[in-house]
Design an enzyme around this catalytic site. Structure first.
Site, mmCIF file in Angstrom:
data_model
loop_
_atom_site.group_PDB
_atom_site.id
_atom_site.type_symbol
_atom_site.label_atom_id
_atom_site.label_comp_id
_atom_site.label_asym_id
_atom_site.label_seq_id
_atom_site.Cartn_x
_atom_site.Cartn_y
_atom_site.Cartn_z
ATOM 1 N N CYS A 50 2.042 0.552 -9.144
ATOM 2 C CA CYS A 50 3.098 1.065 -8.261
ATOM 3 C C CYS A 50 4.438 1.218 -8.976
ATOM 4 O O CYS A 50 5.252 2.038 -8.581
ATOM 5 C CB CYS A 50 3.257 0.136 -7.066
ATOM 6 S SG CYS A 50 3.551 -1.566 -7.561
ATOM 7 N N GLY A 94 0.836 -1.199 0.000
ATOM 8 C CA GLY A 94 0.000 0.000 0.000
ATOM 9 C C GLY A 94 0.864 1.239 0.000
ATOM 10 O O GLY A 94 2.038 1.187 -0.386
ATOM 11 N N ASN A 95 0.271 2.343 0.429
ATOM 12 C CA ASN A 95 1.054 3.580 0.312
ATOM 13 C C ASN A 95 1.944 3.811 1.540
ATOM 14 O O ASN A 95 1.694 3.281 2.623
ATOM 15 C CB ASN A 95 0.159 4.762 -0.085
ATOM 16 C CG ASN A 95 -0.477 5.454 1.080
ATOM 17 O OD1 ASN A 95 0.207 5.925 1.990
ATOM 18 N ND2 ASN A 95 -1.792 5.516 1.068
ATOM 19 N N PRO A 96 3.001 4.587 1.357
ATOM 20 C CA PRO A 96 3.997 4.726 2.427
ATOM 21 C C PRO A 96 3.434 5.284 3.736
ATOM 22 O O PRO A 96 3.898 4.900 4.816
ATOM 23 C CB PRO A 96 5.033 5.689 1.822
ATOM 24 C CG PRO A 96 4.890 5.521 0.337
ATOM 25 C CD PRO A 96 3.441 5.217 0.100
ATOM 26 N N GLN A 97 2.416 6.159 3.662
ATOM 27 C CA GLN A 97 1.844 6.708 4.900
ATOM 28 C C GLN A 97 1.190 5.604 5.718
ATOM 29 O O GLN A 97 1.368 5.513 6.937
ATOM 30 C CB GLN A 97 0.802 7.802 4.582
ATOM 31 C CG GLN A 97 1.398 9.112 4.095
ATOM 32 C CD GLN A 97 2.614 9.540 4.916
ATOM 33 O OE1 GLN A 97 2.601 9.504 6.150
ATOM 34 N NE2 GLN A 97 3.690 9.920 4.242
ATOM 35 N N GLU A 132 5.564 -3.321 1.043
ATOM 36 C CA GLU A 132 5.649 -3.091 -0.406
ATOM 37 C C GLU A 132 4.938 -1.770 -0.665
ATOM 38 O O GLU A 132 3.712 -1.709 -0.695
ATOM 39 C CB GLU A 132 4.963 -4.244 -1.163
ATOM 40 C CG GLU A 132 5.618 -5.600 -0.969
ATOM 41 C CD GLU A 132 6.887 -5.768 -1.798
ATOM 42 O OE1 GLU A 132 7.109 -4.977 -2.734
ATOM 43 O OE2 GLU A 132 7.674 -6.677 -1.492
ATOM 44 N N GLY A 180 1.881 2.502 5.397
ATOM 45 C CA GLY A 180 2.995 1.620 5.765
ATOM 46 C C GLY A 180 3.554 1.990 7.138
ATOM 47 O O GLY A 180 3.882 1.117 7.949
HETATM 48 P P1 NAD Z 1 -3.533 1.911 1.015
HETATM 49 O O1 NAD Z 1 -2.279 2.000 1.780
HETATM 50 O O2 NAD Z 1 -4.529 2.994 1.136
HETATM 51 O O3 NAD Z 1 -4.314 0.551 1.377
HETATM 52 C C1 NAD Z 1 -3.650 -0.697 1.493
HETATM 53 C C2 NAD Z 1 -4.344 -1.521 2.585
HETATM 54 O O4 NAD Z 1 -4.224 -0.847 3.823
HETATM 55 C C3 NAD Z 1 -5.824 -1.740 2.330
HETATM 56 O O5 NAD Z 1 -6.150 -3.059 2.663
HETATM 57 C C4 NAD Z 1 -6.489 -0.742 3.257
HETATM 58 O O6 NAD Z 1 -7.743 -1.173 3.718
HETATM 59 C C5 NAD Z 1 -5.512 -0.625 4.405
HETATM 60 N N1 NAD Z 1 -5.518 0.711 5.017
HETATM 61 C C6 NAD Z 1 -5.724 1.897 4.396
HETATM 62 N N2 NAD Z 1 -5.618 2.912 5.287
HETATM 63 C C7 NAD Z 1 -5.352 2.345 6.489
HETATM 64 C C8 NAD Z 1 -5.142 2.873 7.798
HETATM 65 N N3 NAD Z 1 -5.204 4.171 8.040
HETATM 66 N N4 NAD Z 1 -4.887 2.006 8.793
HETATM 67 C C9 NAD Z 1 -4.814 0.680 8.567
HETATM 68 N N5 NAD Z 1 -5.013 0.139 7.339
HETATM 69 C C10 NAD Z 1 -5.277 0.948 6.317
HETATM 70 O O7 NAD Z 1 -3.061 1.697 -0.480
HETATM 71 P P2 NAD Z 1 -3.972 1.685 -1.753
HETATM 72 O O8 NAD Z 1 -4.521 3.059 -1.960
HETATM 73 O O9 NAD Z 1 -4.918 0.535 -1.674
HETATM 74 O O10 NAD Z 1 -2.890 1.345 -2.891
HETATM 75 C C11 NAD Z 1 -2.136 2.326 -3.520
HETATM 76 C C12 NAD Z 1 -0.754 2.443 -2.945
HETATM 77 O O11 NAD Z 1 -0.155 1.165 -2.860
HETATM 78 C C13 NAD Z 1 0.191 3.246 -3.820
HETATM 79 O O12 NAD Z 1 1.025 4.029 -3.031
HETATM 80 C C14 NAD Z 1 0.992 2.187 -4.544
HETATM 81 O O13 NAD Z 1 2.240 2.612 -5.020
HETATM 82 C C15 NAD Z 1 1.118 1.162 -3.497
HETATM 83 N N6 NAD Z 1 1.339 -0.139 -4.106
HETATM 84 C C16 NAD Z 1 2.550 -0.724 -3.937
HETATM 85 C C17 NAD Z 1 2.793 -1.942 -4.538
HETATM 86 C C18 NAD Z 1 4.098 -2.652 -4.376
HETATM 87 O O14 NAD Z 1 4.163 -3.822 -4.727
HETATM 88 N N7 NAD Z 1 5.138 -2.019 -3.874
HETATM 89 C C19 NAD Z 1 1.800 -2.551 -5.301
HETATM 90 C C20 NAD Z 1 0.590 -1.908 -5.435
HETATM 91 C C21 NAD Z 1 0.357 -0.707 -4.824
#
Ligand code: NAD
EC number: 1.2.1.28
Length: 469
Positions: free
Chosen positions: A260, A204-207, A226, A209
């Site tokens: 990503c 997901g996104n770095p924040q 990731e 993360g």
């Molecule tokens: P996201 O971080 O918003 O969500 C990822 C997961 O985290 C989801 O299951 C979501 O429900 C959960 N989540 C969201 N906010 C949360 C919080 N505050 N507390 C706890 N859990 C939370 O990411 P996204 O918008 O679904 O995906 C896009 C991001 O992911 C982009 O930054 C992209 O670059 C990255 N990404 C990385 C890869 C990689 O392999 N490195 C692959 C795909 C996407």
């Protein structure tokens, strides 16, 4: 005064309901019972995953089309067959990967047996995103199951059609005492993260993360993160502009740019830009026609929130290709921006849409400085007819992965680790790397009970004779 904790004599507070406790306890008990450890069990789970993909292909294609307007081609190559390939590879190699790995020994351990045992961590949590909602759930799941773990999968709530298939259909193909899908958005995931897991794999996104890593730190749980970021794409003067434009446009617009590892921005000279812009226009028209909105091959933006964010970015620099948008259809046209400054909003955040800014640099050295001034990206691309130039970019920068003269082809190789570095993530997976990520590498030494006369040399009182050993 009432006891604030609701204790004896105080106001009685209803117990805080925990929607996950029973599921997690069931999975923990299954892990402790040892049932996930034998190769036959792991094999059966992987075969179940494979059957899930085969028997529900159409359902999955429909869900992906509803969530992201994914074409059948994109669904096949980037979601279904890529997951199937990971499963097949794990099935073929499972027993080899599971084998103890003999290691070299020193003089003091010559008579012992020394090896690395790959053992499962236990209860693993996989948190996946919405952009490749199937692939980025099943990819880590293959590694976690092959390594013999029990798994909780929390798919993204945003790609809700795929989430539904994963929650309602996938568990039927796996042993439900060892695997569960749980649902929820940020709030529920926050509650879930209060629990102790033995490993957390987050995409997901770095924040977010940082939120996941902070929660994991409370239990000292190891994590793979990731994450994302801005992937630079350097285009040298010495190249064929049309070939580069085809490749950059294809990988920028794949999944409507919501990838990503997509090339996020181009760095090139003003002279190369003058040739690249008409070449990009030609590529985009060939791929998606004069009206890309009517093309079945171009995806849509996942949500209103992301659509509004992307529409805001269209005002950066000057639009030379595309620029159209349609809120009702969540459509953003493939767009190229020029006259973009380093300080513009489009250069501050990961774009995650079909928008390609071009930033001018005067030299290769300036491009490398530009890249190195920023966070380490997940992927980095360099296009040039000169292998010297490509190798110089590779040597003088850092990124999770690198591809010379193409887009994200490096991730199609299961023989390469996939993961970020710095703010684009930590840890990696794919192929055997997934199995290793989800396995604790246990250092083992087995010594015979006898031969005490030889080993007695270690014991005090120490004499000059001990020191000579
Ligand atoms: P996201 O971080 O918003 O969500 C990822 C997961 O985290 C989801 O299951 C979501 O429900 C959960 N989540 C969201 N906010 C949360 C919080 N505050 N507390 C706890 N859990 C939370 O990411 P996204 O918008 O679904 O995906 C896009 C991001 O992911 C982009 O930054 C992209 O670059 C990255 N990404 C990385 C890869 C990689 O392999 N490195 C692959 C795909 C996407």
């Amino acid at each position: 005064l009432p006891d604030p904790a609701g204790g004896p004599g105080g106001l009685s507070c209803p117990p805080r309901m925990d929607p996950f406790a029973d599921t997690l306890q069931r999975l923990r008990e299954a892990f402790v019972s040892g049932r996930t450890r034998p190769a036959e069990f792991r094999d059966a789970q992987l075969k179940g995953l494979s059957r899930f993909l085969r028997e529900n292909k159409q359902l999955l294609q429909e869900a992906l089309a509803q969530d992201l307007h994914k074409s059948a081609f994109e669904a096949e190559v980037s979601e279904i067959s890529i997951s199937q390939n990971e499963i097949n590879l794990a099935l073929r190699n499972l027993r080899t990967w599971m084998k103890d790995e003999k290691v070299s020994k020193n003089l003091a351990t010559q008579l012992d047996s020394a090896f690395i045992r790959k053992e499962p961590f236990g209860l693993v949590l996989i948190l996946s995103p919405w952009n490749y909602p199937l692939n980025l759930s099943l990819g880590p799941l293959v590694g976690a199951l092959a390594a013999g773990n029990c798994v909780v999968l929390k798919p993204s709530e945003i790609s809700k059609n795929t989430e539904k298939v994963l929650a309602e259909v996938l568990p039927r193909y796996l042993d439900q005492s060892c695997f569960a899908v749980v649902l929820g958005g940020p709030q529920e995931t926050g509650r879930l993260l209060e629990h102790k897991f033995d490993y957390i794999f987050f995409t997901g996104n770095p924040q977010v993360g940082k939120i996941v890593m902070t929660a994991a730190a409370k239990h000292l749980t190891p994590v793979t993160l990731e994450l994302g970021g801005k992937n630079p794409c350097y285009v040298d003067d010495n190249c064929d502009p049309q070939t580069v434009a085809n490749r950059v446009a294809f990988f920028r617009c794949f999944n409507a740019g919501q990838t990503c590892v997509a090339p996020d921005y181009v760095l090139c000279s003003p002279e190369m830009q003058a040739q690249l812009v008409p070449a990009l226009q030609s590529a985009i028209t060939r791929f998606y026609g004069d009206d890309p909105q009517s093309s079945p091959n171009l995806g849509r933006i996942i949500s209103q929130k992301h659509f509004q964010r992307l529409r805001g970015l269209l005002s950066c620099g000057r639009v030379v290709i595309g620029g159209q948008s349609d809120e009702c259809d969540l459509y953003i046209a493939p767009t190229v921006l020029v006259d973009v400054q380093e300080t513009d909003p489009v250069m501050q955040e990961e774009i995650f849409g079909p928008i390609l800014p071009i930033v001018n640099v005067r030299s290769l050295g300036q491009a490398i400085d530009f890249i190195n001034r920023r966070e380490k990206p997940l992927a980095l691309y360099a296009f040039s007819n000169s292998s010297q130039v490509v190798k110089r970019v590779l040597a003088q920068t850092s990124s999770g992965g690198f591809c010379g003269n193409d887009g994200f082809m490096h991730l199609t190789l299961a023989s390469l680790p996939f993961g970020g570095v710095g703010s684009s993530g930590m840890g990696n997976y794919h192929g055997k790397f997934s199995f290793d990520t989800f396995s604790h590498h246990r250092a083992c030494l087995l010594r015979r009970p006898g031969l005490e006369k030889i080993y007695a040399i270690r014991y005090p009182p120490h004499t000059p004779r001990n020191l000579r050993v």
